[in-house]
Write an enzyme that holds these catalytic residues in place. Structure first.
Site, PDB file in Angstrom:
ATOM      1  N   ARG A  70      82.066  -1.919 -77.847  1.00 17.63           N
ATOM      2  CA  ARG A  70      81.241  -0.931 -78.591  1.00 17.63           C
ATOM      3  C   ARG A  70      81.202  -1.186 -80.089  1.00 17.63           C
ATOM      4  NH1 ARG A  70      83.896   2.171 -74.822  1.00 17.63           N
ATOM      5  NH2 ARG A  70      82.558   2.796 -73.107  1.00 17.63           N
TER       6      ARG A  70
ATOM      7  N   LYS B  40      69.916  -5.062 -88.658  1.00 16.14           N
ATOM      8  CA  LYS B  40      69.174  -5.005 -87.393  1.00 16.14           C
ATOM      9  C   LYS B  40      69.603  -6.191 -86.548  1.00 16.14           C
ATOM     10  CE  LYS B  40      64.627  -3.696 -88.808  1.00 16.14           C
ATOM     11  NZ  LYS B  40      63.232  -3.940 -88.429  1.00 16.14           N
TER      12      LYS B  40
ATOM     13  N   GLU C   8      58.192 -14.273 -96.803  1.00 14.78           N
ATOM     14  CA  GLU C   8      58.937 -13.006 -96.923  1.00 14.78           C
ATOM     15  C   GLU C   8      59.381 -12.786 -98.374  1.00 14.78           C
ATOM     16  OE1 GLU C   8      59.265 -10.649 -94.774  1.00 14.78           O
ATOM     17  OE2 GLU C   8      58.979 -11.558 -92.792  1.00 14.78           O
TER      18      GLU C   8
ATOM     19  N   LYS D 244      65.527  -6.175-100.689  1.00 17.22           N
ATOM     20  CA  LYS D 244      65.862  -5.689 -99.345  1.00 17.22           C
ATOM     21  C   LYS D 244      67.104  -4.817 -99.397  1.00 17.22           C
ATOM     22  CE  LYS D 244      66.068  -6.391 -94.519  1.00 17.22           C
ATOM     23  NZ  LYS D 244      65.914  -7.183 -93.325  1.00 17.22           N
TER      24      LYS D 244
ATOM     25  N   GLU E 141      64.819   2.724 -90.879  1.00 20.51           N
ATOM     26  CA  GLU E 141      63.373   2.636 -90.900  1.00 20.51           C
ATOM     27  C   GLU E 141      62.696   3.980 -90.735  1.00 20.51           C
ATOM     28  OE1 GLU E 141      61.775  -0.187 -88.021  1.00 20.51           O
ATOM     29  OE2 GLU E 141      61.760  -1.559 -89.701  1.00 20.51           O
TER      30      GLU E 141
ATOM     31  N   ARG F 157      62.042   2.101 -95.605  1.00 18.69           N
ATOM     32  CA  ARG F 157      62.179   0.749 -95.061  1.00 18.69           C
ATOM     33  C   ARG F 157      60.849   0.200 -94.535  1.00 18.69           C
ATOM     34  NH1 ARG F 157      67.482  -1.663 -91.925  1.00 18.69           N
ATOM     35  NH2 ARG F 157      66.645  -3.708 -91.539  1.00 18.69           N
TER      36      ARG F 157
ATOM     37  N   ASN G 295      57.670  -3.811 -94.062  1.00 15.36           N
ATOM     38  CA  ASN G 295      56.745  -4.267 -93.020  1.00 15.36           C
ATOM     39  C   ASN G 295      55.378  -4.630 -93.586  1.00 15.36           C
ATOM     40  OD1 ASN G 295      58.610  -3.884 -90.986  1.00 15.36           O
ATOM     41  ND2 ASN G 295      58.067  -1.728 -90.773  1.00 15.36           N
TER      42      ASN G 295
ATOM     43  N   HIS H 214      53.054  -6.960 -91.778  1.00 17.05           N
ATOM     44  CA  HIS H 214      53.663  -7.262 -90.489  1.00 17.05           C
ATOM     45  C   HIS H 214      52.882  -6.734 -89.282  1.00 17.05           C
ATOM     46  CE1 HIS H 214      56.874  -8.919 -92.794  1.00 17.05           C
ATOM     47  NE2 HIS H 214      57.660  -9.084 -91.747  1.00 17.05           N
TER      48      HIS H 214
ATOM     49  N   HIS I  17      52.539  -9.455 -86.545  1.00 18.17           N
ATOM     50  CA  HIS I  17      53.127  -9.369 -85.199  1.00 18.17           C
ATOM     51  C   HIS I  17      52.054  -9.569 -84.136  1.00 18.17           C
ATOM     52  CE1 HIS I  17      56.748  -6.918 -86.814  1.00 18.17           C
ATOM     53  NE2 HIS I  17      57.034  -8.197 -86.748  1.00 18.17           N
TER      54      HIS I  17
ATOM     55  N   HIS J 288      56.984 -17.128 -87.930  1.00 20.68           N
ATOM     56  CA  HIS J 288      56.853 -15.746 -88.381  1.00 20.68           C
ATOM     57  C   HIS J 288      56.281 -15.682 -89.799  1.00 20.68           C
ATOM     58  CE1 HIS J 288      57.769 -11.531 -88.835  1.00 20.68           C
ATOM     59  NE2 HIS J 288      58.582 -11.774 -89.852  1.00 20.68           N
TER      60      HIS J 288
HETATM   61  N1  LIG Z   1      67.123  -8.706 -87.852  1.00 21.32           N
HETATM   62  C1  LIG Z   1      66.131  -8.710 -88.670  1.00 21.32           C
HETATM   63  O1  LIG Z   1      65.986  -7.799 -89.508  1.00 21.32           O
HETATM   64  C2  LIG Z   1      65.138  -9.839 -88.639  1.00 21.32           C
HETATM   65  C3  LIG Z   1      64.204  -9.980 -89.665  1.00 21.32           C
HETATM   66  C4  LIG Z   1      63.342 -11.064 -89.625  1.00 21.32           C
HETATM   67  C5  LIG Z   1      63.396 -11.965 -88.589  1.00 21.32           C
HETATM   68  N2  LIG Z   1      64.318 -11.808 -87.590  1.00 21.32           N
HETATM   69  C6  LIG Z   1      64.403 -12.767 -86.484  1.00 21.32           C
HETATM   70  O2  LIG Z   1      64.711 -14.055 -86.996  1.00 21.32           O
HETATM   71  C7  LIG Z   1      64.281 -15.026 -86.054  1.00 21.32           C
HETATM   72  C8  LIG Z   1      63.667 -16.205 -86.776  1.00 21.32           C
HETATM   73  O3  LIG Z   1      64.651 -16.772 -87.594  1.00 21.32           O
HETATM   74  P1  LIG Z   1      64.472 -18.148 -88.392  1.00 21.32           P
HETATM   75  O4  LIG Z   1      63.118 -18.275 -88.912  1.00 21.32           O
HETATM   76  O5  LIG Z   1      65.624 -18.203 -89.308  1.00 21.32           O
HETATM   77  O6  LIG Z   1      64.523 -19.253 -87.263  1.00 21.32           O
HETATM   78  P2  LIG Z   1      65.563 -19.664 -86.118  1.00 21.32           P
HETATM   79  O7  LIG Z   1      66.858 -18.974 -86.179  1.00 21.32           O
HETATM   80  O8  LIG Z   1      64.810 -19.534 -84.839  1.00 21.32           O
HETATM   81  O9  LIG Z   1      65.820 -21.195 -86.475  1.00 21.32           O
HETATM   82  C9  LIG Z   1      64.779 -22.140 -86.420  1.00 21.32           C
HETATM   83  C10 LIG Z   1      65.341 -23.522 -86.129  1.00 21.32           C
HETATM   84  O10 LIG Z   1      66.040 -24.039 -87.268  1.00 21.32           O
HETATM   85  C11 LIG Z   1      67.345 -24.505 -86.896  1.00 21.32           C
HETATM   86  N3  LIG Z   1      68.160 -24.368 -88.098  1.00 21.32           N
HETATM   87  C12 LIG Z   1      68.731 -23.259 -88.600  1.00 21.32           C
HETATM   88  N4  LIG Z   1      69.308 -23.518 -89.784  1.00 21.32           N
HETATM   89  C13 LIG Z   1      69.102 -24.835 -90.045  1.00 21.32           C
HETATM   90  C14 LIG Z   1      69.439 -25.690 -91.116  1.00 21.32           C
HETATM   91  N5  LIG Z   1      70.082 -25.246 -92.186  1.00 21.32           N
HETATM   92  N6  LIG Z   1      69.063 -26.987 -91.044  1.00 21.32           N
HETATM   93  C15 LIG Z   1      68.362 -27.447 -89.975  1.00 21.32           C
HETATM   94  N7  LIG Z   1      67.999 -26.674 -88.928  1.00 21.32           N
HETATM   95  C16 LIG Z   1      68.367 -25.388 -88.959  1.00 21.32           C
HETATM   96  C17 LIG Z   1      67.693 -23.647 -85.722  1.00 21.32           C
HETATM   97  O11 LIG Z   1      68.700 -24.194 -84.917  1.00 21.32           O
HETATM   98  C18 LIG Z   1      66.352 -23.550 -84.986  1.00 21.32           C
HETATM   99  O12 LIG Z   1      66.118 -24.681 -84.213  1.00 21.32           O
HETATM  100  C19 LIG Z   1      63.321 -14.329 -85.108  1.00 21.32           C
HETATM  101  O13 LIG Z   1      63.938 -14.173 -83.856  1.00 21.32           O
HETATM  102  C20 LIG Z   1      63.104 -12.965 -85.753  1.00 21.32           C
HETATM  103  O14 LIG Z   1      62.876 -11.945 -84.792  1.00 21.32           O
HETATM  104  C21 LIG Z   1      65.178 -10.769 -87.606  1.00 21.32           C
END
Ligand SMILES: NC(=O)c1ccc[n+]([C@@H]2O[C@H](COP(=O)([O-])OP(=O)(O)OC[C@H]3O[C@@H](n4cnc5c(N)ncnc54)[C@H](O)[C@@H]3O)[C@@H](O)[C@H]2O)c1
Length: 368
Positions: A129, A151, A193, A235, A245, A249, A253, A256, A260, A272
């Protein structure tokens, strides 16, 4: 500012005025931050390091460091990117935690992009938990967005991020050196972003990009570091006041709703950040058509995003699918579509239930 001195940005717990409560934490930005990790583990004896395949070396280096400091450190290597964000991979991590006898006072470290930090945060939120999670984001998007704010979640067959929880981290370490290996397209997508936080809250971000877009995309430049710090600060300010949110918050978006929808229609083959770029132009055009956004500000969107090589348009034959997707968006309340529009830089406002004719016209403005 010395490159070697880390910058600390405080994030509060989500209650107004609480920037120093028990659930607040620091986002640290700098280079070579591994030494900071033990100080954030708050008495944990066992540490699970979750990392994607692409970052095996980094994961192993963190584990070796923790072992040297007397921790019981275990690795969970997960698939790269989005393939890790599902309940099967979470179950694999729970299995590793169970076999190693993790207790409630132990901790999880998420090392990777947003997919990995979302998964690691979700695993930490659900194990017994809730145990402590420290995030070590290695993409620009994860540094400025995914790893900050608490999140967490995974995808299901029905859609993205449908299962998850709010679970603020105990700390976030943004090691800029990790960006050196990040593919350029991922870096540029993350900048969408950053630009978004510029438009909604910090004009200096826009000025820095406008002064030299080349420096903004150079992982070794102090300009990119300043952009990252400023974006995290925006942020941090927003989530400190509104973790869940409920209102403020929502400004994060910006762009977005349309983004989306594009991601969904394109079956997540678009990055994204690329979708957010077009989404901001859509929101700016919608704001202009609704008489809220000045024309010069719409032009500024195209100039700034275009200078970074981000997409400014989206194909013109997908309106029905986009509208259906926008109506299904989590952020939609009831049947009313909601958008954030800008009255000026740093002056976001809500646009609720806009005239459907404006929605179509704004689409016309973003399709070639
Ligand atoms: N929680 C939140 O508030 C929030 C906000 C925005 C996005 N997200 C989520 O984030 C995700 C997207 O994240 P992202 O764009 O960071 O991509 P990702 O985590 O999918 O990574 C993209 C690729 O880059 C590789 N990688 C990561 N770091 C690297 C580095 N330093 N050098 C080389 N390769 C590397 C990864 O292994 C992967 O293959 C989505 O699932 C989205 O929903 C969450």
């Amino acid at each position: 500012m010395s490159v070697s001195t880390p910058t600390r940005i405080r994030v509060g717990s989500g209650q107004v005025g609480d920037a120093a409560g028990p659930n607040s934490y620091d986002v640290v930005v700098g280079s070579g931050l591994l030494g900071e990790l033990p100080g954030l583990l708050a008495g944990a004896r066992r540490v699970l390091v979750v990392h994607p395949r692409a970052l095996r070396t980094t994961g192993e280096a963190i584990r070796a460091d923790l072992l040297e400091q007397g921790y019981e450190a275990v690795l969970a290597e997960v698939p790269d990117g989005e393939d890790a964000k599902n309940s099967q991979v979470a179950a694999f991590c729970w299995g590793v935690l169970g076999q190693a006898g993790f207790t409630r006072s132990d901790a999880v470290v998420g090392v990777g992009g947003g997919s990995t930090t979302d998964l690691a945060g979700f695993v930490a939120a659900t194990w017994l938990r809730g145990v402590r999670v420290i995030q070590v984001p290695t993409t620009l998007l994860a540094m400025v967005d995914a790893a900050v704010g608490g999140k967490t979640g995974v995808n299901t067959a029905e859609g993205k991020n449908l299962v998850g929880s709010f679970h603020p981290p105990g700390g976030v370490l943004c090691d800029l050196a990790t960006l050196a290996t990040l593919p350029r397209n991922d870096l540029v997508a993350g900048l969408a972003e950053v630009v978004k936080t510029g438009f909604i809250a910090d004009p200096r971000i826009l000025e820095l990009v406008e002064a030299d877009p080349g420096l903004a995309t150079d992982p070794a430049s102090p300009v990119l570091r300043e952009l990252i710090e400023r974006s995290i600060a925006v942020k941090a300010r927003v989530v400190t006041e509104d973790l869940k949110e409920s209102s403020l918050r929502e400004i994060l978006n910006y762009g977005h709703t349309f983004a989306h929808a594009v991601e969904q229609v394109e079956r997540y083959s678009w990055r994204h950040g690329a979708a957010v770029s077009v989404g901001m132009i859509y929101a700016a055009e919608l704001g202009r058509l609704a008489g809220r956004t000045p024309e010069a500000l719409v032009d500024r969107h195209r100039a700034v995003l275009g200078s970074l090589g981000l997409p400014l348009t989206y194909r013109g034959d997908r309106w029905d699918a986009l509208l259906t997707a926008m109506r299904r968006d989590k952020k939609t309340r009831g049947d009313l579509l909601r958008f954030i529009v800008l009255e000026d830089v740093g002056r976001p406002a809500r646009l609720e239930g806009p005239d459907p004719a404006l929605l179509v016209s704004a689409y016309g403005e973003v399709s070639p």
